[in-house]
Design an enzyme around this catalytic site. Structure first.
Site, PDB file in Angstrom:
ATOM      1  N   SER A 307       1.400 -24.609 -48.484  1.00 25.39           N
ATOM      2  CA  SER A 307       0.783 -23.922 -47.353  1.00 25.39           C
ATOM      3  C   SER A 307       1.063 -24.692 -46.059  1.00 25.39           C
ATOM      4  O   SER A 307       2.203 -24.979 -45.755  1.00 25.39           O
ATOM      5  CB  SER A 307      -0.713 -23.729 -47.619  1.00 25.39           C
ATOM      6  OG  SER A 307      -1.256 -22.746 -46.780  1.00 25.39           O
ATOM      7  N   ASP A 424       0.671 -17.883 -51.272  1.00 28.93           N
ATOM      8  CA  ASP A 424       0.259 -19.240 -50.921  1.00 28.93           C
ATOM      9  C   ASP A 424       0.294 -20.205 -52.111  1.00 28.93           C
ATOM     10  O   ASP A 424      -0.270 -19.935 -53.168  1.00 28.93           O
ATOM     11  CB  ASP A 424      -1.168 -19.176 -50.369  1.00 28.93           C
ATOM     12  CG  ASP A 424      -1.563 -20.442 -49.627  1.00 28.93           C
ATOM     13  OD1 ASP A 424      -1.058 -21.517 -49.972  1.00 28.93           O
ATOM     14  OD2 ASP A 424      -2.383 -20.339 -48.692  1.00 28.93           O
TER      15      ASP A 424
END
Length: 576
Positions: A307, A424
């Site tokens: 991320s 993610d």
């Protein structure tokens, strides 16, 4: 007078206590001296035999081998012997060792022929005769060398896949094969792997491919490597000079020198890894941590991030320093700056934003760079949307991998790469310490932006104390934001993010237990969407890194006690 600060102080004390407990459990506080990979040689930590071979005629292989031996001694403080196989200066052979071996009584066999090279290592020239009895003697000789030196580097000046290379490969702990990009080298490479497949039953675990790129050269041969070995490139050396150039002049600087130092630390098993967690805008604290590492000369060999941690890792791996990254982060500073990162999706079926604006912003900095072209190796973690497997990107286009890693489910649309859809990386692995462990790195600095439930309870208590003291303040714009903004606290996207965060806590805390040093740049008023306040989080990262600087420095800089073997100059060890 302000209420609530005792709770905040107590929380910070608890966090520090937890970090110290983890460090005590892992033996991290002793730094390099207590690290098993750089400890004095014992039965539990025998000598490492490493082969350095090349199939390319235009590589400065002698300089590379010498620089690796010099750096290996400097990084580990251990004894290093560089054996140059079939070098012009070789005056002893494997057959000579077979002759004198029965008369040895613990002394080193070729003491009078060792060259004491500047830089702390010793060198020995050795001839291979090619006789039928030689293979058995090679194994015995390497065992003998390993009893006197912690690291034995075999520089095999081999231009074709011949028997002597396979002998070294069979008796080495690892082999590094240095190649360049050309049609000739590609064909030799494929021939070598076919031969290895037949001789070693397809076992490539001890063979590592090192691609040497000249200044400005980009990787173009990866398809051949994948096809033959089934594995990506193990290592890339940038800025490699030609043999006729003055290599020694560039030993201490530049990408070429930095990559050789990094490879030496890998051989010495004392690499430093940096794991950067997810956390949205809070992940900007990673920049502050990096600034402190740079200012104190702490080199990091590999960065693994997911991320926001992946975004920061990509920019740093590209070559931007901490100050440059701070300038980039401040480009979206201010009330409306964050809107530059938003590209809405209508209708929002898979997410509210595409994420292409974030990818394009990254490409403005790093372009279409490939993983192999980065100045510092990185690993980017994403999650396969349909299998929920953790996926670690280490090759291909960096910006695409980062785009996948930052695609928050429900907020950003999934990212298609190679026929698969990714979201993610924080869903599967919010703090990728395990990625570094799987690479053989056991000195790991983890930066964890994910607060624990205890910390969040303390934040909530402080907020309630403030409300009881000052009363709940009503603000028209805050009320409007509460009803119109899906990201506002208590709204659907905020609830979804909290649910994701809840699943990450235990995974991240378990990862912290496997790190050597854990940094927690936490703040009571932190919000994952506050990209418009970069200085707040960068300063937070700097503060926490400076508080833990002593532990980080001891982890990186402390040397093991070197047990240099005493080379006995015994006439019986000479050659008649």
């Amino acid at each position: 007078m302000s209420f609530g600060f005792p709770s905040l102080a107590a929380t910070e004390m608890n966090i520090r206590a937890e970090i110290l407990k983890v460090e005590r459990d892992l033996g991290a506080s002793g730094g390099r001296g207590n690290s098993p990979d750089c400890a004095p040689r014992t039965k539990a930590h025998p000598a490492r035999i490493v082969t350095l071979a090349t199939l390319s005629r235009s590589l400065p292989d002698r300089h590379i081998a010498g620089a690796l031996a010099r750096n290996l001694h400097a990084e580990t403080g251990e004894s290093v012997l560089l054996v140059r196989m079939d070098a012009p200066e070789a005056v002893v052979s494997v057959r000579d060792f077979a002759t004198i071996q029965p008369s040895l009584n613990g002394e080193f066999c070729f003491a009078e022929f060792l060259q004491d090279i500047g830089g702390g290592f010793k060198s020995l020239g050795l001839r291979l005769t090619g006789e039928g009895s030689e293979p058995g003697s090679v194994k015995a000789l390497l065992e003998h060398l390993g009893r006197h030196f912690r690291f034995v580097l075999l520089h095999a000046e081999v231009r074709e896949p011949v028997q002597r290379l396979f002998e070294c490969l069979a008796h080495s702990d690892s082999t590094y094969l240095f190649v360049q990009q050309s049609t000739e080298n590609s064909s030799r490479f494929e021939m070598l792997f076919r031969e290895i497949r037949s001789r070693f039953n397809g076992n490539f675990s001890r063979l590592n491919t090192v691609l040497c790129l000249a200044d400005g050269e980009r990787e173009q041969m990866s398809s051949a490597f994948y096809r033959e070995s089934g594995e990506p490139l193990h290592f890339v050396i940038h800025g490699c000079p030609r043999p006729e150039n003055d290599c020694e002049a560039g030993t201490g600087r530049g990408l070429f020198a930095a990559d050789l130092r990094r490879l030496a630390r890998e051989i010495g098993q004392c690499r430093i890894g940096l794991a950067l967690s997810s956390g949205g805008a809070k992940g900007l604290a990673h920049i502050g941590v990096i600034q402190v590492l740079e200012e104190n000369g702490i080199e990091v060999d590999v960065v693994a991030g997911c991320s926001m941690g992946a975004y920061v890792a990509a920019v740093w791996g590209y070559g931007c320093d901490g100050k440059t990254m701070e300038k980039l982060a401040r480009e979206v500073e201010g009330r409306w700056g964050v809107w530059r990162l938003v590209d809405p999706v209508f209708p929002p079926r898979e997410g509210f934003i595409r994420g292409q604006a974030v990818k394009k912003r990254l490409q403005r900095t790093i372009g279409d760079v490939q993983f192999s072209e980065l100045e510092r190796p990185i690993r980017v973690v994403a999650t396969n949307l349909y299998t929920l497997d953790r996926v670690v990107f280490s090759s291909g286009d960096v910006a695409s991998a980062v785009h996948a890693s930052v695609a928050i489910p429900g907020v950003c649309a999934p990212v298609p790469i190679g026929g698969e859809s990714y979201v993610d990386g924080g869903i599967a692995d919010p703090l990728p310490v395990d990625v570094l462990e799987e690479m053989g790195i056991n000195r790991i600095i983890a930066v964890n932006m994910i607060p624990t439930p205890a910390y969040m309870r303390c934040c909530l208590e402080q907020e309630r104390e403030q409300e009881s003291l000052y009363g709940r303040r009503h603000n028209f714009f805050k009320a409007l934001n509460r009803h119109a903004n899906y990201f506002a606290p208590g709204n659907i996207l905020d609830i979804m993010m909290r649910a994701v965060h809840g699943s990450q806590i235990r995974v991240a805390e378990e990862a912290c237990r496997h790190a050597s040093v854990v940094l927690r740049p936490l703040a009571m008023d932190a919000r994952w969407y506050e990209f418009d306040k970069p200085c707040k989080y960068i300063a937070l990262g700097r503060r926490v890194a400076e508080e833990q600087l002593e532990h980080i420095a001891s982890l990186v800089n402390k040397r093991a006690v070197s047990h240099e073997p005493e080379i006995v100059d015994n006439p019986m060890a000479g050659i008649a």
